[in-house]
Write a protein that holds these residues in place. Structure first.
Motif, PDB file in Angstrom:
ATOM      1  N   VAL A 100       0.906  -1.082   0.089  1.00 16.76           N
ATOM      2  CA  VAL A 100      -0.053   0.087  -0.015  1.00 16.76           C
ATOM      3  C   VAL A 100       0.869   1.328  -0.212  1.00 16.76           C
ATOM      4  CG1 VAL A 100      -1.690   1.343   1.377  1.00 16.76           C
ATOM      5  CG2 VAL A 100      -2.052  -1.050   1.060  1.00 16.76           C
ATOM      6  N   VAL A 101       0.656   2.245  -0.915  1.00 18.35           N
ATOM      7  CA  VAL A 101       1.173   3.483  -0.821  1.00 18.35           C
ATOM      8  C   VAL A 101       0.102   4.549  -0.716  1.00 18.35           C
ATOM      9  CG1 VAL A 101       2.563   5.364  -2.228  1.00 18.35           C
ATOM     10  CG2 VAL A 101       3.136   2.697  -2.196  1.00 18.35           C
ATOM     11  N   THR A 102       0.055   5.232   0.489  1.00 19.69           N
ATOM     12  CA  THR A 102      -0.859   6.306   0.628  1.00 19.69           C
ATOM     13  C   THR A 102      -0.507   7.695   0.100  1.00 19.69           C
ATOM     14  OG1 THR A 102      -1.556   4.965   2.658  1.00 19.69           O
ATOM     15  CG2 THR A 102      -2.349   7.481   2.387  1.00 19.69           C
ATOM     16  N   GLY A 103      -1.515   8.433  -0.235  1.00 22.41           N
ATOM     17  CA  GLY A 103      -1.198   9.763  -0.995  1.00 22.41           C
ATOM     18  C   GLY A 103      -0.742  10.788  -0.084  1.00 22.41           C
ATOM     19  N   GLY A 104      -1.006  10.478   1.459  1.00 20.32           N
ATOM     20  CA  GLY A 104      -0.653  11.429   2.627  1.00 20.32           C
ATOM     21  C   GLY A 104      -1.670  12.641   2.713  1.00 20.32           C
ATOM     22  N   PRO A 105      -1.491  13.127   4.151  1.00 21.01           N
ATOM     23  CA  PRO A 105      -2.633  14.193   4.454  1.00 21.01           C
ATOM     24  C   PRO A 105      -2.084  15.483   4.028  1.00 21.01           C
ATOM     25  CG  PRO A 105      -1.039  13.580   6.081  1.00 21.01           C
ATOM     26  CD  PRO A 105      -0.600  12.593   5.157  1.00 21.01           C
ATOM     27  N   MET A 106      -3.258  16.520   3.711  1.00 19.62           N
ATOM     28  CA  MET A 106      -2.892  17.710   3.515  1.00 19.62           C
ATOM     29  C   MET A 106      -2.350  18.451   4.293  1.00 19.62           C
ATOM     30  SD  MET A 106      -6.631  19.459   3.160  1.00 19.62           S
ATOM     31  CE  MET A 106      -7.504  17.951   2.398  1.00 19.62           C
ATOM     32  N   LEU A 107      -1.604  19.680   4.154  1.00 17.81           N
ATOM     33  CA  LEU A 107      -1.069  20.698   4.919  1.00 17.81           C
ATOM     34  C   LEU A 107      -2.250  20.879   5.969  1.00 17.81           C
ATOM     35  CD1 LEU A 107       1.347  22.672   3.005  1.00 17.81           C
ATOM     36  CD2 LEU A 107       1.888  20.480   4.481  1.00 17.81           C
ATOM     37  N   ASN A 108      -1.692  21.623   7.172  1.00 13.31           N
ATOM     38  CA  ASN A 108      -2.801  22.010   8.206  1.00 13.31           C
ATOM     39  C   ASN A 108      -3.423  23.377   7.377  1.00 13.31           C
ATOM     40  OD1 ASN A 108      -1.367  20.647   9.840  1.00 13.31           O
ATOM     41  ND2 ASN A 108      -0.545  21.998  11.398  1.00 13.31           N
ATOM     42  N   GLY A 109      -4.980  23.263   7.690  1.00 11.87           N
ATOM     43  CA  GLY A 109      -5.400  24.329   7.435  1.00 11.87           C
ATOM     44  C   GLY A 109      -5.408  25.651   8.066  1.00 11.87           C
ATOM     45  N   LYS A 110      -5.693  26.740   7.560  1.00  6.56           N
ATOM     46  CA  LYS A 110      -5.412  27.951   8.187  1.00  6.56           C
ATOM     47  C   LYS A 110      -6.560  29.089   8.187  1.00  6.56           C
ATOM     48  CE  LYS A 110      -0.858  27.409   9.361  1.00  6.56           C
ATOM     49  NZ  LYS A 110      -0.453  27.289  10.597  1.00  6.56           N
TER      50      LYS A 110
END
Length: 581
Positions: free
Chosen positions: A144-154
């Motif tokens: 499995v290769v996950t796309g990863g989480p987005m950066l922190n919202g601001k």
């Protein structure tokens, strides 16, 4: 043509000097593939859920290119193929409705095509379980290769969590605390980079489940989507999958009962989504592992939640990765003898404990010490009783402790439309001690079991400062949501479950300590109520539209069984179909 170290599955297509081998190789060569690529090299399928309609996965073309580099470098040949991409953010009524459809797509694409192993590119909520389910039914070497989480919202100088801020600010608008303009102003800052939700929602939870199950390389769960290390991991995964072919390291050697028990314990430690209960059951069912609701109580209860992430805590996935990510959590659990099976095999050929025993931990605020947890017992609360014979679940880390033992009067909504029409009615007979009950939102009743279980509270109570109430339904809840919410009541109302018989004014008792969910109506009265009508009429009416809806309603299992289709349970293997030429 020479064989590899072992007979390759792809040789059934490309390894013969007859008419069939001629045709398969010739057709592939129209892409400019030279003859030597067919000379005994393992063919690695890259199963891609890229889609511009699945924004969490919209960067997967680039990730796929890095996987390909790793495959080529290790002596394999990569072939990328698309499968149904069921992104939660746009798909109606819910991506859960098409999870099984996507798994069928994956299963048949793997079985019917010339590949010796597969790399699963996953991200948005249902792509992870769907691809693991489909791959488990074939049982090839899989990573499995996950796309990863987005950066922190601001927003307004503060970090905001994707999804979680929507629920929070929406309630504040209803309570009159902020204006609709303030609410809309947060929109642009919530999702400001590629990647999945940056909270411990379902996407991040399932990424952690994949890693704790041993199906991915270490750190796969938490590296931010736009961090260059995400591409390094994709490259290394491409390297590793070629080695797994030589080792014949099939998915069934990794997805053992021990692996699932490790994942259950991990889910408690991270404050993971209730959706993991359904998805792990479905994956286990495909690979042939018995996994029941009682396993969640037996293994998970008593485990402290030590990851301080929204929606249960304060931080977001960026901080989680910088603090050490999932390896740091697993190390902390293992050092306290809270990792059930340290010797469980993972896809890199090492045990889970070998992967994490030296993992650094950089921030005790984000990944807390065991003696200073976010919640002392974060294990999924499995509830049973006359209201939920098949079980129901509640996420302790997202609940109000004082409400986890509660007795209240039911305020009943027959379906989601009824809820929307009446919840803000000033004449609604409801107070803070009431229990909101919603029916017909399970797998059959609201086909797909939408994430509507975290019912927003009545406006008139929000205006009084009430922020949480006990809520009960046969629906699911977004992993980004929070509250004292009882979900997945089984059997669902539309399948004739006792939930269908609840009436306004009935008293309900919730006791998470004893795992009890009880409707204070005697058995004979309950039976009489259920006999008055046909609770299954709702789903039968929906099924009359035909097509996939009908297939879904007629074959979907209940929540406690993983909501898979009854005819998909089990691993059918990857035997090569007969030639058609």
């Amino acid at each position: 043509m020479p064989d590899n170290k072992r007979r390759l599955r792809s040789a059934e297509w490309f390894g013969t000097a007859d008419k069939n081998g001629f045709m398969y190789r010739s057709w592939m060569k129209n892409q400019g593939i030279p003859d030597h690529e067919f000379q005994g090299k393992p063919i690695i399928g890259i199963c891609n859920t890229w889609s511009e309609l699945t924004p969490c996965n919209a960067h997967f073309r680039k990730i796929a290119e890095h996987v390909k580099k790793g495959v080529l470098e290790a002596g394999g040949y990569p072939v990328e193929f698309p499968v149904f991409s069921n992104g939660e953010s746009n798909l109606r009524p819910t991506a859960m409705f098409t999870r099984n459809l996507a798994s069928m797509d994956v299963e048949e694409a793997i079985r019917g095509n010339p590949m010796d192993a597969v790399v699963l590119l996953v991200g948005c909520d249902k792509t992870t379980p769907a691809l693991l389910m489909g791959a488990a039914s074939c049982d090839l070497p899989t990573i499995v290769v996950t796309g990863g989480p987005m950066l922190n919202g601001k927003h307004e100088g503060q970090d905001i969590g994707s999804g979680t801020v929507v629920w929070k600010l929406s309630e504040e608008v209803k309570a009159g605390k902020i204006s609709i303009h303030d609410f809309m102003a947060a929109e642009a800052g919530m999702s400001r980079s590629a990647g999945t939700c940056n909270t411990m929602g379902t996407a991040s939870t399932m990424a952690c489940m994949a890693e704790s199950l041993g199906t991915s390389l270490p750190h796969n769960a938490a590296i931010p989507a736009v961090d260059s290390r995400r591409y390094v991991l994709a490259h290394l995964s491409g390297n590793r999958i070629v080695e797994m072919v030589d080792e014949d390291l099939k998915l069934s050697k990794v997805l053992t009962k021990d692996a699932f028990e490790n994942a259950i314990r991990t889910n408690a430690a991270i404050g993971g989504s209730t959706n993991a209960v359904i998805h792990l059951k479905a994956i286990a069912g495909r690979i042939g592992v018995e996994l029941g609701m009682d396993d969640w109580s037996r293994v998970g209860r008593g485990t402290p939640t030590i990851v301080d992430l929204q929606p249960s805590g304060r931080y977001l996935m960026e901080e989680f990765y910088y603090a050490g990510g999932l390896p740091a959590v697993l190390k902390r659990l293992g050092e306290a003898d809270l990792l059930p099976h340290k010797d469980a095999l993972t896809v890199n050929g090492k045990t889970l404990w070998e992967n994490v025993c030296d993992a650094p931990l950089y921030n005790d605020e984000v990944i807390r010490p065991l003696d200073n947890p976010l919640r002392e017992d974060g294990g999924m609360c499995v509830l049973r009783g006359n209201l939920a014979p098949g079980g129901a679940v509640l996420k302790p880390s997202a609940a109000t402790p004082e409400l986890m033992q509660h007795r209240g009067r039911a305020v009943v909504f027959e379906n989601f439309d009824d809820y929307k029409a009446r919840i803000n009615d000033t004449d609604l007979d409801v107070d803070a001690d009431s229990i909101l009950v919603m029916k017909n939102c399970g797998p059959r009743g609201y086909h797909g079991m939408a994430e509507v279980g975290n019912m927003g509270l009545p406006s008139k109570l929000l205006e009084q400062g009430i922020t949480d109430m006990v809520r009960i339904s046969d629906a699911r809840m977004s992993g980004t949501a929070y509250g004292t919410v009882v979900l997945h009541v089984a059997p669902e109302a539309a399948a004739g479950g006792p939930l269908a018989a609840v009436r306004n004014g009935d008293w309900i008792e919730l006791d998470c300590n004893s795992g009890r969910l009880h409707l204070e109506v005697d058995a004979l009265e309950l039976e009489a109520r259920l006999a008055e009508g046909d609770p299954t009429a709702v789903s039968k009416e929906i099924a009359r539209s035909g097509g996939y809806r009908q297939l879904y309603i007629e074959h979907v299992l209940q929540a406690d069984e993983g909501c898979d289709f009854d005819f998909l349970v089990g691993s059918r293997g990857a035997d090569v179909p007969r030639h058609s030429h």
